[in-house]
Enzyme design. Structure first.
Site, short mmCIF file in Angstrom:
data_model
loop_
_atom_site.label_atom_id
_atom_site.label_comp_id
_atom_site.label_asym_id
_atom_site.label_seq_id
_atom_site.Cartn_x
_atom_site.Cartn_y
_atom_site.Cartn_z
N LYS A 236 95.69 -32.97 153.61
CA LYS A 236 94.98 -34.19 153.15
C LYS A 236 95.89 -35.40 153.10
CE LYS A 236 96.17 -31.10 150.06
NZ LYS A 236 95.77 -30.29 148.96
N GLY B 92 88.56 -27.60 150.03
CA GLY B 92 88.91 -26.23 150.43
C GLY B 92 87.86 -25.64 151.36
N GLY C 128 97.88 -19.78 143.67
CA GLY C 128 98.04 -20.50 144.94
C GLY C 128 97.15 -21.73 145.03
N LYS D 2 91.89 -37.07 148.90
CA LYS D 2 90.61 -36.49 149.36
C LYS D 2 89.48 -37.50 149.28
CE LYS D 2 92.16 -31.87 148.13
NZ LYS D 2 92.31 -30.94 147.00
N1 HSE Z 1 96.24 -28.34 145.17
C1 HSE Z 1 94.95 -28.52 145.74
C2 HSE Z 1 93.90 -28.33 144.65
C3 HSE Z 1 94.76 -27.55 146.87
O1 HSE Z 1 94.25 -27.82 143.58
O2 HSE Z 1 92.75 -28.70 144.84
C4 HSE Z 1 93.55 -27.77 147.71
O3 HSE Z 1 93.60 -28.97 148.40
#
Ligand code: HSE
Length: 381
Positions: free
Chosen positions: A100, A129, A182, A200
């Protein structure tokens, strides 16, 4: 056979490699041919992974391999990733990314490079995502004049807010958990400062308006100042605290207000029910009315799902490229919400309260008249 190279074997990259293997027969059928993974580039030692034979640390090997037609970038950031993606496009290779930051900062130039060479540059996984949102916005909602896009766009901060709401974890504990799943960025400050959500909402606003909206144009505030008393006030008064990215369009396809900030969201708004790592993008268009796209906004598998869909789409459009993008614009234009009226939640030493609707400018003037400046304030959606 479509030859593929994967850049980065971290959380997302390893998820893509695994998905291509796990669902190979199904993906082959959807793509109309085999997808052959030929190289994986990573600075780490991959000798103990199932892909040891494909490992390389030398991008020129990929750049110069005539059998690689598609490059999937999962490195992240804008240093090495920008260099490799630019070189990949110059070498005539289609590019897919979930990065992004790369798309929000350099989308217009990379899209132009891809267009000149009749190549795909696809990035469905960069927002939300696993949620299918960029194609629906660009294609299914194409006929609408949009009024507004509001999104819960960062899984990590939504996870933290949810855990704090249930008072089952402190901010730091919840962030540690998000990292272990993750969800978080390599630098989690990007998550909690609102920077990730900012990138985003820039991608969404650029796609909706057809003109690049840059992170530097977006007033951005994160979740680090939210405390337990704010969460309790919200709950007692019929709200949820959510970090929102918001883009408002006042003329057809012109985004003139965009910002990221925590909000009190009324419990009956669909965004109030989006918890944990889930993200949602709520869109209001003149013809469709209100729609909301919802799903897992971060993590290995959901992001791999979006990337694999872009791989399939590219395999089906090797010569007739898919158009998904926008034109350059002037990054100095201010798009601040300062004139946007809202009810404000205000926290003072005496507790929380809600104001009459007023603009940020009026709010600041009003706050200065109080005996003591409020400790914290948030807009109400
Ligand atoms: N670090 C980002 C989140 C990962 O927590 O949304 C997905 O873009």
């Amino acid at each position: 056979m479509v030859g593929l190279a994967l850049l980065g074997y971290g959380v997302v990259g390893s998820g893509v490699a695994e998905l291509l293997q796990k669902n190979a027969a199904h993906i082959e059928k959807k793509a109309g041919g085999k997808i052959g993974l030929r190289h994986i580039l990573d600075i780490r030692d991959l000798s103990r992974t199932p892909y040891a034979d494909l490992a390389t640390q030398d991008f020129s090997q990929i750049e110069n391999d005539p059998d690689v037609q598609v490059i999937v970038e999962c490195i992240g950031g804008v240093g090495t990733a920008l260099d490799y993606v630019s070189r990949a496009l110059r070498a005539g290779k289609h590019v897919i990314t979930s990065n992004k930051e790369l798309v929000a900062e350099h989308g217009a130039e990379l899209l132009a490079m891809a267009k000149e060479r009749n190549l795909n540059f696809l990035f469905e996984g960069s927002v939300g995502g696993g949620i299918p949102v960029l194609r629906p916005l660009a294609q299914c909602l194409a006929a609408n004049q949009l009024y507004e896009i509001v999104g819960i766009l960062n899984g990590t901060s939504n996870y933290i807010l949810t855990r704090m709401l249930h008072q089952s974890a402190s901010f730091d504990e919840a962030l540690r958990e998000a990292k272990s799943y993750g969800y978080a960025e390599s630098n989690p400050v990007d998550d909690v400062s609102g920077r990730d959500a900012c990138r985003k909402i820039c991608v969404l606003a650029s796609l909706a308006s057809g003109r690049h909206v840059y992170p530097a144009q977006v007033d951005t505030e994160g979740i680090t100042q939210i405390g337990g008393s704010d969460m309790r006030f919200a709950q007692r008064n019929g709200y949820r605290v959510k970090l929102l990215g918001r883009a408002i369009f006042r003329e057809p396809a012109v985004c003139n207000v965009i910002y990221v900030a925590p909000h009190l969201v009324p419990e009956d708004h669909p965004l109030a029910g989006v918890h944990d790592v889930f993200n949602a993008v709520w869109i209001h268009g003149d013809t469709v009315g209100e729609v909301m796209f919802y799903g897992r906004g971060a993590g290995r598998e959901p992001t791999a799902s979006a990337i694999a869909a872009d791989i399939i789409d590219t395999a089906k459009h090797m010569t007739a490229r898919k158009w998904l993008g926008w034109d350059p614009s002037d990054s100095r234009e201010r798009l601040s919400p300062v004139e946007l009226p809202s009810v404000w939640y205000v926290r003072t030493a005496q507790g929380g309260q809600l104001t009459e609707p007023m603009t940020a400018r009026k709010y600041d003037a009003w706050a200065r008249t109080l005996p003591k400046e409020p400790e914290y304030r948030m807009r109400v959606l």
